[in-house]
Design an enzyme around this catalytic site. Structure first.
Site, short mmCIF file in Angstrom:
data_model
loop_
_atom_site.label_atom_id
_atom_site.label_comp_id
_atom_site.label_asym_id
_atom_site.label_seq_id
_atom_site.Cartn_x
_atom_site.Cartn_y
_atom_site.Cartn_z
N PHE A 1 0.82 -1.07 0.07
CA PHE A 1 0.19 -0.03 0.07
C PHE A 1 1.03 1.30 0.17
O PHE A 1 0.63 2.21 0.84
CB PHE A 1 -1.01 0.17 1.14
CG PHE A 1 -2.03 -1.12 1.17
CD1 PHE A 1 -3.03 -1.14 0.40
CD2 PHE A 1 -1.66 -2.26 2.07
CE1 PHE A 1 -3.98 -2.29 0.35
CE2 PHE A 1 -2.41 -3.40 1.85
CZ PHE A 1 -3.61 -3.45 1.05
N HIS A 2 1.91 1.35 -0.83
CA HIS A 2 2.81 2.48 -0.99
C HIS A 2 3.20 2.28 -2.52
O HIS A 2 3.23 1.47 -3.51
CB HIS A 2 3.68 2.58 -0.05
CG HIS A 2 4.56 1.33 0.21
ND1 HIS A 2 4.51 0.22 1.21
CD2 HIS A 2 5.43 0.99 -0.77
CE1 HIS A 2 5.21 -0.76 0.84
NE2 HIS A 2 5.84 -0.39 -0.14
#
Ligand code: T46
Length: 131
Positions: A47-48
């Site tokens: 999630f980045h």
């Protein structure tokens, strides 16, 4: 840029061995190696995106899904073979899902750990790739 890589196993009747050499199998100088293992059931990670970091990822054991999003298109690649890796060279949002209990996700990175290289907010990532 996202590129799927095929590594050459040096197999014999004892089993298999894969060697990864800088600028031959991995297109950058490796400054850091880390591995993710023992991921609990139903846990997703990532999630980045990264601003500058290049990475090669592969599953040394088990498997997981790697979702990659360049801001325009998304694709999901199942990493489940030590013979297949993925190069991420560019600002790409990544998520890892559906880990098997025995998954060992290996990551070869072009730089040391630097939290300021992370884009951990999706809207910030979209702004970054569209600016
Ligand atoms: C990536 C995906 C595939 C360090 O101290 N040094 C390191 O080299 C790394 C990678 C992490 N950490 C610390 C930072 C956090 O406190 O370890 C903790 C877990 O890191 P993070 O939540 O970023 O882990 P993932 O699995 O979400 O993401 C990792 C990498 O951080 C990232 O670069 O591309 O794996």
């Amino acid at each position: 840029m996202i590129k799927q890589l095929k590594f050459t196993p040096r197999g014999d009747d004892r089993g298999s061995l894969i060697a990864l050499e800088v600028n031959k199998d991995v297109p950058f100088d490796i400054r850091r190696i880390y591995y993710i293992y023992g991921t609990k059931p139903d846990v997703s990670r990532g999630f980045h995106a990264h601003k500058d970091l290049k990475q090669v990822l592969f599953a040394a054991s088990g498997g997981c899904d790697l979702l990659l999003d360049d801001g325009k298109t998304q694709q999901t690649i199942r990493l489940e073979s030590p013979e297949h890796g993925v190069l991420i060279d560019g600002v790409v949002w990544r998520e890892m899902h559906n880990f098997t209990p025995d998954c060992v996700l290996m990551v070869l990175a072009s730089a040391e750990y630097d939290e300021s290289d992370y884009l951990r907010d999706y809207d910030e990532f979209i702004n970054w790739v569209t600016k």
